[in-house]
Design a protein around this motif. Structure first.
Motif, PDB file in Angstrom:
ATOM      1  N   HIS A 116      -8.830   1.293 -20.523  1.00  0.00           N
ATOM      2  CA  HIS A 116      -7.395   0.290 -21.084  1.00  0.00           C
ATOM      3  C   HIS A 116      -6.268   0.642 -20.528  1.00  0.00           C
ATOM      4  CE1 HIS A 116      -4.457  -0.136 -24.337  1.00  0.00           C
ATOM      5  NE2 HIS A 116      -4.544   1.177 -23.565  1.00  0.00           N
ATOM      6  N   VAL A 117      -6.542   2.059 -19.188  1.00  0.00           N
ATOM      7  CA  VAL A 117      -5.408   2.050 -18.514  1.00  0.00           C
ATOM      8  C   VAL A 117      -5.503   1.573 -17.306  1.00  0.00           C
ATOM      9  CG1 VAL A 117      -4.851   3.803 -20.360  1.00  0.00           C
ATOM     10  CG2 VAL A 117      -5.692   4.772 -17.724  1.00  0.00           C
ATOM     11  N   SER A 118      -6.662   1.124 -16.604  1.00  0.00           N
ATOM     12  CA  SER A 118      -6.949   1.572 -15.252  1.00  0.00           C
ATOM     13  C   SER A 118      -7.236   0.513 -14.378  1.00  0.00           C
ATOM     14  CB  SER A 118      -8.006   1.652 -15.116  1.00  0.00           C
ATOM     15  OG  SER A 118      -8.277   2.804 -14.862  1.00  0.00           O
ATOM     16  N   ASP A 119      -5.898  -0.318 -13.291  1.00  0.00           N
ATOM     17  CA  ASP A 119      -6.381  -1.514 -13.198  1.00  0.00           C
ATOM     18  C   ASP A 119      -7.303  -1.928 -12.053  1.00  0.00           C
ATOM     19  OD1 ASP A 119      -4.030  -3.090 -13.338  1.00  0.00           O
ATOM     20  OD2 ASP A 119      -2.757  -1.222 -12.116  1.00  0.00           O
ATOM     21  N   ARG A 120      -7.810  -0.390 -11.416  1.00  0.00           N
ATOM     22  CA  ARG A 120      -9.313  -0.576 -10.498  1.00  0.00           C
ATOM     23  C   ARG A 120      -9.991   0.732 -10.957  1.00  0.00           C
ATOM     24  NH1 ARG A 120      -8.811  -0.131  -4.590  1.00  0.00           N
ATOM     25  NH2 ARG A 120      -6.876   0.936  -5.483  1.00  0.00           N
ATOM     26  N   VAL A 121     -11.099   1.349 -10.612  1.00  0.00           N
ATOM     27  CA  VAL A 121     -11.325   2.689 -11.049  1.00  0.00           C
ATOM     28  C   VAL A 121     -12.112   3.019  -9.648  1.00  0.00           C
ATOM     29  CG1 VAL A 121     -13.747   3.695 -12.387  1.00  0.00           C
ATOM     30  CG2 VAL A 121     -11.568   1.529 -13.326  1.00  0.00           C
ATOM     31  N   THR A 127      -7.492   3.481  -0.993  1.00  0.00           N
ATOM     32  CA  THR A 127      -5.982   3.525  -0.786  1.00  0.00           C
ATOM     33  C   THR A 127      -5.512   2.915  -2.975  1.00  0.00           C
ATOM     34  OG1 THR A 127      -6.218   0.711  -0.882  1.00  0.00           O
ATOM     35  CG2 THR A 127      -6.640   1.923   1.158  1.00  0.00           C
ATOM     36  N   VAL A 128      -4.569   3.426  -2.562  1.00  0.00           N
ATOM     37  CA  VAL A 128      -3.527   3.024  -3.807  1.00  0.00           C
ATOM     38  C   VAL A 128      -2.621   1.670  -4.174  1.00  0.00           C
ATOM     39  CG1 VAL A 128      -2.203   3.452  -6.247  1.00  0.00           C
ATOM     40  CG2 VAL A 128      -4.670   5.556  -4.744  1.00  0.00           C
ATOM     41  N   GLU A 176       0.817  -1.266   0.018  1.00  0.00           N
ATOM     42  CA  GLU A 176      -0.551  -0.310   0.024  1.00  0.00           C
ATOM     43  C   GLU A 176       1.174   1.367  -0.150  1.00  0.00           C
ATOM     44  OE1 GLU A 176      -2.493   0.991   3.643  1.00  0.00           O
ATOM     45  OE2 GLU A 176      -3.724  -0.298   2.004  1.00  0.00           O
ATOM     46  N   LEU A 177       0.947   1.930  -1.253  1.00  0.00           N
ATOM     47  CA  LEU A 177       1.611   2.958  -0.872  1.00  0.00           C
ATOM     48  C   LEU A 177       0.733   4.493  -0.814  1.00  0.00           C
ATOM     49  CD1 LEU A 177       4.063   4.436  -2.148  1.00  0.00           C
ATOM     50  CD2 LEU A 177       3.475   4.965  -4.792  1.00  0.00           C
ATOM     51  N   LEU A 178      -0.582   4.414  -0.187  1.00  0.00           N
ATOM     52  CA  LEU A 178      -1.329   5.814  -0.622  1.00  0.00           C
ATOM     53  C   LEU A 178      -2.641   4.726  -0.310  1.00  0.00           C
ATOM     54  CD1 LEU A 178      -1.269   9.028  -0.318  1.00  0.00           C
ATOM     55  CD2 LEU A 178      -3.168   8.136  -3.069  1.00  0.00           C
ATOM     56  N   LYS A 179      -2.508   5.642   1.316  1.00  0.00           N
ATOM     57  CA  LYS A 179      -3.940   5.746   1.839  1.00  0.00           C
ATOM     58  C   LYS A 179      -4.742   6.888   2.071  1.00  0.00           C
ATOM     59  CE  LYS A 179      -5.927   3.100   5.713  1.00  0.00           C
ATOM     60  NZ  LYS A 179      -5.752   2.367   6.852  1.00  0.00           N
ATOM     61  N   VAL A 180      -6.374   7.742   1.905  1.00  0.00           N
ATOM     62  CA  VAL A 180      -6.518   8.393   2.408  1.00  0.00           C
ATOM     63  C   VAL A 180      -8.474   7.657   3.505  1.00  0.00           C
ATOM     64  CG1 VAL A 180      -8.241   9.968   0.746  1.00  0.00           C
ATOM     65  CG2 VAL A 180      -6.620   9.328  -0.231  1.00  0.00           C
ATOM     66  N   THR A 181      -8.810   8.696   3.828  1.00  0.00           N
ATOM     67  CA  THR A 181      -9.732   8.153   4.839  1.00  0.00           C
ATOM     68  C   THR A 181      -9.967   9.779   5.332  1.00  0.00           C
ATOM     69  OG1 THR A 181      -7.495   6.809   6.563  1.00  0.00           O
ATOM     70  CG2 THR A 181      -9.262   6.937   7.111  1.00  0.00           C
TER      71      THR A 181
END
Length: 364
Positions: free
Chosen positions: A239-244, A56-57, A22-27
């Motif tokens: 085309h570019v995403s892993d998650r949306v 999260t990212v 986990e690199l980024l976490k927004v809460t």
């Protein structure tokens, strides 16, 4: 679609993101812009641009934020990069709280978190040469690259598909696609780990968009970059995403892996968005119903209570006007904020099957 990693092994795009770090976490992220009036500039209201985001990212993945204009996508990107000060909530980068870091402590982190801006015409200073624009991060961060700044800039220009001899040219001498490549080169100068791309191709001609999108994908594989992609073109997003993550009026209403979201959207707003994606095959167009939402997007100054989409939703009932639906997981890695989701697994809806009357297509 598959891509090939440096070892030559084929991997499914988006596979294995759950196991990455986990690199980024927004809460609970909130951003309200005050509206002031009068001689004393007293606050009389606030624009609720972002109102409680949780996501999260993971390292090496691409998370895309989509939604109508004004839903808070760009504000979210500016909050993540700390170009805007959050009203409330928490932003963590590599388990470090950066929510309210001052300029001094935040300065070293600017190397790891960078942004690609939407407009390649206004984001480049017309009075500066390409060399000066791309080398600015080195000077601002007092970084001395091996081989000198000029050599590093020319290597970056070559990396993004430009001629190193363009070093002494000015932005007005380039096309829109070339200017965006210059902006990308500047973003990559300090070898960031997280890049927020704010609609990086929306201002470009269609023929150029594919080139820039492919460039961003190639750079991600080569440099192990992590993207938060802000976009409204759902074909590009697929085309570019892993998650949306789908946003509506400052909130995330649905977040899932790319393929499940496109194949079985659950939130009515997402269903309406997906129905608008063009289908190249003319023979298949009649197979899908085009959903046209009635009414305008409510004002973020005074959003509807409870579920903010209930004023335009064909499935809305009384509970939607009184209770805000939480963002809950209805399928593996598929979270939805809706009392009456579409395409949901059996037993996950808040109402027994048959209690919701079938929607009249003409009322959508």
């Amino acid at each position: 679609m598959t891509v090939t990693d440096p070892s030559g092994a084929a991997r499914a795009e988006g596979a294995g993101t759950a196991e990455r770090r986990e690199l980024l976490k927004v809460t609970g992220l909130v951003k309200h812009f005050p509206i002031r009036k009068g001689l004393l500039q007293k606050q009389v209201a606030a624009v609720q641009a972002v109102d409680g985001l949780d996501f999260t990212v993971r390292e090496g993945e691409t998370l895309s934020l989509v939604g109508e204009s004004g839903c808070g996508k760009s504000t979210t990107g500016r909050l993540i990069t700390r170009l805007e000060e959050p009203t409330a909530g928490k932003i963590e980068f590599e388990d470090r709280d950066i929510t309210h870091l001052k300029d001094g402590p935040m300065r070293p982190l600017r190397r790891d978190i960078q942004m690609i801006f939407q407009d390649p015409y206004s984001s480049l200073n017309p009075r500066h040469t390409v060399g000066k624009i791309v080398s600015a991060p080195f000077h601002l961060q007092d970084v001395k690259p091996e081989g000198g700044v000029k050599k590093a800039v020319q290597d970056l220009l070559e990396l993004v598909g430009l001629n190193p001899e363009h070093y002494n040219r000015y932005p007005h001498e380039f096309s829109g696609g070339q200017r965006q490549r210059i902006g990308i080169a500047r973003t990559l100068a300090l070898k960031p780990r997280l890049i927020v791309a704010d609609e990086p191709v929306s201002a470009l001609d269609v023929s150029i968009q594919a080139q820039v999108v492919n460039l961003l994908e190639d750079l991600q594989d080569e440099l192990n970059l992590t993207y938060v992609m802000i976009a409204h073109d759902l074909s590009v997003v697929r085309h570019v995403s892993d998650r949306v993550a789908v946003m509506y009026l400052g909130k995330i209403v649905e977040i899932a892996d790319r393929d499940p979201l496109y194949e079985r959207p659950m939130h009515p707003y997402t269903v309406a968005l997906m129905s608008a994606v063009p289908i190249p095959d003319t023979k298949r167009r009649h197979e899908r119903e085009r959903i046209r939402l009635q009414g305008d997007v409510p004002s973020p100054i005074n959003p509807p209570p409870a579920c903010r989409f209930h004023t335009r939703c064909w499935k809305a009932q009384d509970i939607c006007k009184t209770q805000e639906p939480p963002l809950v997981e209805l399928a593996p890695r598929h979270q939805v904020a809706c009392h009456f989701p579409e395409n949901a697994p059996a037993g996950t809806s808040d109402t027994p099957s048959g209690d919701v009357p079938p929607a009249d297509p003409g009322s959508r």
